[in-house]
Design a protein around this motif. Structure first.
Motif, PDB file in Angstrom:
ATOM      1  N   GLU A 100     -62.495 -24.453  82.114  1.00 29.56           N
ATOM      2  CA  GLU A 100     -62.585 -25.713  82.844  1.00 29.56           C
ATOM      3  C   GLU A 100     -63.787 -25.659  83.787  1.00 29.56           C
ATOM      4  O   GLU A 100     -64.120 -24.600  84.314  1.00 29.56           O
ATOM      5  CB  GLU A 100     -61.309 -25.953  83.665  1.00 29.56           C
ATOM      6  N   ALA A 101     -64.421 -26.800  84.007  1.00 25.91           N
ATOM      7  CA  ALA A 101     -65.588 -26.870  84.887  1.00 25.91           C
ATOM      8  C   ALA A 101     -65.136 -27.040  86.336  1.00 25.91           C
ATOM      9  O   ALA A 101     -65.277 -28.102  86.943  1.00 25.91           O
ATOM     10  CB  ALA A 101     -66.492 -28.020  84.468  1.00 25.91           C
ATOM     11  N   TYR A 102     -64.571 -25.988  86.906  1.00 25.81           N
ATOM     12  CA  TYR A 102     -64.085 -26.051  88.276  1.00 25.81           C
ATOM     13  C   TYR A 102     -65.245 -25.931  89.265  1.00 25.81           C
ATOM     14  O   TYR A 102     -66.249 -25.266  88.991  1.00 25.81           O
ATOM     15  CB  TYR A 102     -63.093 -24.917  88.543  1.00 25.81           C
ATOM     16  N   MET A 103     -65.077 -26.550  90.434  1.00 27.76           N
ATOM     17  CA  MET A 103     -66.045 -26.375  91.503  1.00 27.76           C
ATOM     18  C   MET A 103     -66.041 -24.910  91.949  1.00 27.76           C
ATOM     19  O   MET A 103     -64.991 -24.282  92.042  1.00 27.76           O
ATOM     20  CB  MET A 103     -65.697 -27.285  92.682  1.00 27.76           C
ATOM     21  N   GLY A 104     -67.228 -24.375  92.210  1.00 27.06           N
ATOM     22  CA  GLY A 104     -67.328 -23.005  92.699  1.00 27.06           C
ATOM     23  C   GLY A 104     -67.396 -21.959  91.618  1.00 27.06           C
ATOM     24  O   GLY A 104     -67.471 -20.755  91.915  1.00 27.06           O
ATOM     25  N   THR A 105     -67.389 -22.377  90.349  1.00 26.05           N
ATOM     26  CA  THR A 105     -67.408 -21.402  89.258  1.00 26.05           C
ATOM     27  C   THR A 105     -68.662 -20.537  89.291  1.00 26.05           C
ATOM     28  O   THR A 105     -68.615 -19.343  88.973  1.00 26.05           O
ATOM     29  CB  THR A 105     -67.297 -22.118  87.900  1.00 26.05           C
ATOM     30  N   TYR A 144     -73.164 -20.192  81.428  1.00 23.89           N
ATOM     31  CA  TYR A 144     -72.630 -21.033  80.361  1.00 23.89           C
ATOM     32  C   TYR A 144     -71.123 -20.959  80.405  1.00 23.89           C
ATOM     33  O   TYR A 144     -70.533 -19.901  80.236  1.00 23.89           O
ATOM     34  CB  TYR A 144     -73.118 -20.583  78.989  1.00 23.89           C
ATOM     35  N   ILE A 145     -70.515 -22.089  80.690  1.00 26.74           N
ATOM     36  CA  ILE A 145     -69.064 -22.160  80.729  1.00 26.74           C
ATOM     37  C   ILE A 145     -68.604 -23.042  79.589  1.00 26.74           C
ATOM     38  O   ILE A 145     -68.987 -24.204  79.489  1.00 26.74           O
ATOM     39  CB  ILE A 145     -68.563 -22.743  82.065  1.00 26.74           C
TER      40      ILE A 145
END
Length: 318
Positions: free
Chosen positions: A152-157, A297-298
């Motif tokens: 998931e493209a979470y904030m802070g990743t 890269y997520i």
């Protein structure tokens, strides 16, 4: 000397990345050679580790494959030849829900111009570890965190990803070293050479020469040079330059220090001398290296449980 810590500090200048891959076709995927270090963790299902030179090795949920220096390899449903596998596709487009043969988590540090640490190049290309998740519940927690962030493209990743990669690498290398490392890394544990490495790492700004380093080792110059090269894989001065520039790369990425300050901290009399050496080693100027983002890269592929997925899953900690 803490080899595991040295490895992780050195690779941290690379570009981190992570993704979860669900393999749904009838065979598997092939990963091409790359500069850096990476790992796979089997999350669900079973598969085979495929390499160019070794026999296929079975993998079960929870197994970790460490790619120490970017060797070509593959993961497959069945034993096969590496050349028979299709190249992995790293598209950010999520796969459609549906059955899959196995699912695995990838983590990687991509390094510039083959700067994989000598310690890693001295290890087998592919290392398989089966962690004891009852004894090491923190490993289970780290894998859960990374697989969630990679899904998931979470904030802070961008901030959490390097930390999670570091910790999983540390635990994997530590467990492998506990089982097999004393034999593989015995030469580097030479007390005289370890003392020299500690001094180089602690005081890279010193004006080291082979004679001064041999005094630290307490060995004649010729004997020291021979033992250092045999144990570390590089002559003393080559290792010193490599370490200074590796440290310089870390400071460029992790601090706002001026080029002149970094040059002094890593043993160069002027920023011009440091810049010239750095450019020869990394192929780019220090300024351009600092400006280049460490993109991650997520994958948007989800790792939520699939009702049609295999029952074999990564062991849960008790």
């Amino acid at each position: 000397m803490d080899l595991v810590s040295e490895v992780v500090r050195t690779v941290r200048v690379g570009k981190p990345g992570s993704r979860v891959i669900r393999q749904s076709d009838s065979q598997g995927v092939r990963f091409p050679p790359f500069d850096g270090i990476g790992f796979h963790v089997v999350l669900r299902g079973t598969c085979w580790l495929i390499s160019e030179d070794e026999e296929p090795a079975p993998l079960k949920p929870g197994d970790v494959v460490l790619i120490t220096s970017g060797a070509a390899h593959g993961l497959s449903h069945v034993p096969c030849m590496l050349k028979d596998l299709s190249p992995v596709v790293t598209s950010p487009v999520p796969r459609k829900p549906g059955p899959f043969g196995f699912e695995f988590l990838c983590g990687v540090y991509h390094l510039e111009r083959g700067r994989t640490p000598q310690y890693l190049r001295a290890l087998p290309d592919l290392i398989t570890v089966s962690p004891d998740y009852d004894r090491l519940p923190q490993m289970r927690a780290l894998i859960d965190l990374l697989s969630t962030d990679a899904s998931e493209a979470y904030m802070g990743t961008a901030a959490t990803l390097p930390a999670l990669l570091d910790l999983i690498l540390v635990h994997t290398l530590r467990q492998w070293h506990e089982q097999y490392g004393s034999a593989e890394w015995s030469r580097t544990d030479d007390p005289a050479i370890a003392a020299v490495l500690r001094e180089i790492h602690k005081n890279p700004q010193q004006q080291w020469t082979v004679d001064r380093l041999s005094e630290v080792a307490g060995l004649p110059r010729t004997v020291f040079a021979r033992r250092f090269t045999a144990g570390v894989g590089q002559p003393p001065m080559s290792y010193l330059i490599s370490w200074r520039l590796s440290l310089g790369a870390r400071l460029l990425r992790e601090t706002d220090a001026t080029l002149a300050t970094i040059a002094r901290e890593v043993g160069y009399s002027t920023e011009f001398a440091f810049s010239g050496a750095f450019t020869r080693e990394y192929g780019v100027s220090p300024g351009r290296f600092r400006r280049t983002p460490t993109t991650t890269y997520i994958s948007s592929t989800t790792n939520r449980p699939n009702p049609q997925a295999p029952s074999e899953e990564l062991p849960q900690s008790s």
